[in-house]
Write a protein that holds these residues in place. Structure first.
Motif: not given
Length: 817
Positions: A300-303, A356-362, A389-393, A471-478
């Motif tokens: 998932d992205t904030a773009l 392609y911007y997916n029309s069905v979430p997740y 994949n959701a971004l981690p907290l 698992v997914t490789g997705c990341y968030s920054l703190a």
């Protein structure tokens, strides 16, 4: 007698290949029908039912025999010469003739027969038969006779049975027909391999798919094979053996038993029984080979303005190599669709595979259509799962720590791992790494920080913690804030863009520019020196010159030693940072199609890896966006500045092009090599095609060997500025026509003339003697081969044509009936 074709049957081989239930031509009822007065090359092997007992005056019976049925279509005489393939005088052949017009169950007595043994009779060869110079009707057995009897006088419509028997020997024989009577002619295969090919190819669309077996309509070939012939039937068989004896005929729909499979067509005259064989091939196209793609995953992205909506942009065609599995990309067409119905429609191009911007979430399932580029009806469909994949907290955290290293410089050792649970919210399957800047954290290319023993470089210091889902490789920054007690000397930072022309992360700094930062708030009169290492500063060895080029690219820490009367007042760190320049291609080219004015084109700043920084844009047009629209050729420039203030200037040269203007088309026609030359003007570079807007295109403006008739010329700008087209006419005329009302070539007319092209052309048709037969209207169907209502005979006829443009053409053509 006329010889039309050659009938060859090798019955020894035939007997081997037929099934147990097969019937052989060793009995009257299974007699081979002989057609066309052809030379017959046959063999004999065994007998069926013994049918010659008490049926002849030549005192013989069947030993190794074959029955022939001969039907006459004209009055005359009928004879033959039988020649064994072996010239040995011991090779002995006999024959018996029954008829005319007898039934197999009541054949009566032979009207001709010969059982003479050539060796016993002392003959010079082993030939036998019926001929005009003989007078007896029966001879033999053994030494009696010369092996020849009198030939028959026959009438049209008569049918005879001829039994060929070999009592001694093992060779085949040749039967040469003599006399004036003619047999029935067999039907022919009327198909044309170019115009009406018989081979059938069909995509494997029957369950189970991909096994190479599908149903075919064999009867689709029947009208092609029969053509205009009457009293003809066509049956289909899996072998020549079945076709020859007319058994096990196939019915449609027929599923092939092998791939490819050869099918034999038997073409039979329903009146005479004469037949001919033709073969063709069934091919079941298995459809494209492919590999089902694995799921395509993105974070998932904030773009899109929302980092928690389960939607992002996918590059679908990144899966093409996996689907192709090493195949030539040009051989298959791959499209992506949101529904199975869309994928099943060959005319539906699907969604944008590049973005392609997916029309069905997740999680969303798309359908992938893989079709043969040469045959759109042959395709396979599979699915592609899109997973967002959701971004981690991630939680901002701070560490307050005393200066415990014994040096009161505001630097100390931090154990960053002690706050990982705070950074991750105590979530399992998370990894944490640390970076100095937000940019480094996002790119993953920044300096490596040891989280177990990190010594801060400034106080307070802000680090960036990258929390990655294992698992997914997705990341968030703190953000991680480090703070220690203050020191008597201050750290400093010197930054500069890497604009010295080399872009290698090195720059020559003026170190005195850091003096004010290091000495801020300190007493006056202090001295300041710079060193490359802490130990050098501590020991006062190898001080750096004021102009210093960093040894470590992009970021290097040196040390400032503050002295008071040569005593160390404090040592602080000075970070030298070289900012990267925008990664930009400085010069680019573009095309503006003048024929599209005032429609604009887009010019792009084209920053490479634009996500690593934030940029501003200053165009020569005064615009400040990353891309602009222009509708005129020229030179355009843009200054691209990153968030560190570093910039580059990019120039885009827009050149003009245009669709072609067709000024003239020169046509050289009514010849053996019709030529068409296209004359154009315009600013573009052009290529040329004939009759298809899709090409193929050629660089040359001249086309040779152009067929007569109407064509369309296409001129395409190679810069993509459009295609120009123009209809043309090429004059010509057919060499023959067949006015037999079969719908094919029933009229003779000049090609390339209609109500638009040369409509006032005059056409005269003459016979060989120069007599005018027809003044032909160029806009009519054409001449039907008649004169004053009477059909003219097959012959060559002459024409004189005065074309509307003033040319006169003369020549001849053939009328065939």
């Amino acid at each position: 007698m006329k010889h039309f074709f050659k009938l060859v049957l090798i019955f020894c081989a035939l007997a081997i290949s037929l099934s147990v239930q097969a019937q052989y031509p060793t009995d009257c009822i299974d007699a081979v029908i002989v057609c066309g007065n052809s030379t017959v090359n046959l063999n004999v092997s065994g007998i069926g039912t013994q049918e010659l007992n008490n049926s002849n005056t030549c005192s013989s019976r069947e030993n190794n025999s074959i029955w022939l049925q001969v039907s006459l279509v004209t009055d005359g005489t009928l004879g033959f010469t039988l020649k064994p393939n072996s010239s040995s005088i011991q090779e002995d052949y006999d024959f018996f003739v029954f008829g005319p017009n007898v039934a197999c169950n009541n054949i009566g007595q032979a009207i001709r027969c010969s059982t003479t043994n050539p060796s016993s009779a002392g003959l010079v060869n082993n030939h036998t038969g019926m001929r005009a110079t003989s007078f007896d009707t029966a001879e033999g057995p053994g030494p009696d006779g010369d092996s020849f009897v009198k030939w028959l006088t026959v009438s049209a419509g008569d049918t005879y049975y001829i039994v060929i028997d070999r009592p001694i020997g093992n060779s085949g024989f040749t039967l040469e027909w003599t006399g004036t009577a003619e047999f029935s002619s067999p039907p022919v295969n009327a198909s044309n391999p170019i115009v009406t090919p018989l081979n059938l190819e069909k995509c494997d669309t029957d369950l189970p798919y991909g096994d190479g077996f599908t149903s075919f309509n064999l009867e689709a070939n029947t009208p092609k094979i029969k053509g205009a012939q009457n009293n003809v039937s066509v049956t289909y068989h899996v072998s020549e053996s079945d076709a020859n004896i007319n058994q096990n005929a196939l019915t449609s729909p027929y599923t092939n038993s092998s791939n490819p499979q050869k099918i034999i067509a038997r073409i039979t005259n329903t009146i005479t029984g004469c037949f001919e064989l033709a073969d063709f091939t069934l091919t079941a196209n298995l459809g494209p080979n492919f590999q089902a793609p694995s799921p395509l995953q993105e974070c998932d992205t904030a773009l899109d303005g929302n980092s928690t909506n389960g939607r992002t942009t996918f590059k679908l065609n990144s899966k093409n190599p996996e689907i192709l599995k090493g195949q030539d990309p040009s051989s298959l067409s791959i499209t992506y669709h949101e529904s199975l119905a869309s994928a099943n429609t060959s005319s539906d191009t699907g969604v944008n595979p590049n973005s392609y911007y997916n029309s069905v979430p997740y999680q969303q399932q798309l359908y992938v259509r893989i079709e043969d580029a040469a045959n759109k009806n042959c395709r396979n469909i599979t699915t592609l799962d899109l997973i967002v994949n959701a971004l981690p907290l991630a939680f901002n955290t701070s560490i307050l720590q005393c200066d415990e290293d014994g040096v009161k410089d505001g630097r100390t050792i931090f154990n960053l791992s002690q706050v990982e649970q705070d950074l991750t919210g105590n979530t399992p399957e998370r990894s944490v790494s640390y970076y100095f800047t937000n940019t480094e954290a996002n790119s993953g290319l920044g300096s490596t920080i040891d989280g177990n023993a990190f010594k801060n470089t400034e106080n307070p210091q802000l680090l960036y913690a990258k929390i990655t889902n294992d698992v997914t490789g997705c990341y968030s920054l703190a953000q991680l804030r480090l703070e220690v007690s203050t020191t008597s000397a201050y750290d400093a930072v010197l930054n500069h863009c890497d604009d010295d022309g080399e872009e290698d992360g090195h720059y020559t700094f003026t170190l005195s520019d850091a003096d004010a930062q290091v000495l801020r708030g300190l007493p006056t009169g202090l001295e300041l020196f710079y060193y490359q290492t802490y130990n050098d500063a501590l020991l006062e060895v190898d001080p750096l010159p004021n102009s210093f080029k960093n040894a470590i690219p992009y970021s290097q820490t040196i040390y400032a030693r503050v002295e008071n009367s040569n005593a160390c007042y404090g040592i602080s760190e000075v970070v030298l940072t070289v900012f990267e320049m925008p990664n930009v291609q400085l010069v680019a080219e573009a095309i503006y199609c003048l024929n599209t004015f005032p429609e604009p084109i887009t010019l792009y700043s084209d920053v490479i890896d634009p996500t690593s920084s934030t940029y501003t844009y200053d165009w020569s047009t005064g615009e400040t966006t990353s891309e602009i629209l222009v509708n005129a050729p020229g030179s355009y420039s843009v200054r691209i500045t990153n968030d560190n203030g570093c910039y580059k200037d990019r120039t885009i040269n827009v050149s003009p092009s245009n669709s072609a203007t067709i000024t003239d088309i020169n046509i050289s026609d009514a010849s053996q090599n019709n030529m068409v030359t296209v004359l154009v003007t315009g600013e573009g570079t052009y290529e040329y095609a004939l009759n298809s807007i899709n090409g193929p295109y050629q660089d040359e403006a001249t086309f040779e060997n152009v067929a007569s008739g109407f064509h369309k010329v296409y001129v395409r700008d190679t810069n993509g500025c459009g295609i120009s087209e123009q209809q043309i006419s090429v004059i010509g005329f057919p060499k023959y026509f067949t006015p037999n009302n079969d719908g094919i070539n029933d009229y003779w007319q000049v090609d390339g003339v209609n109500d638009r092209f040369q409509p006032k052309t005059t056409i005269y048709i003459f016979n060989r003697m120069g007599k005018l037969l027809k003044q032909l209207n160029p806009l009519s169907k054409g001449w039907d081969g008649t004169y004053i209502g009477e059909a003219l005979s097959s012959d060559d006829y002459w024409f004189s044509i005065t074309i509307q443009d003033g040319r006169t053409l003369k020549g001849h053509f053939t009328l065939k009936r």
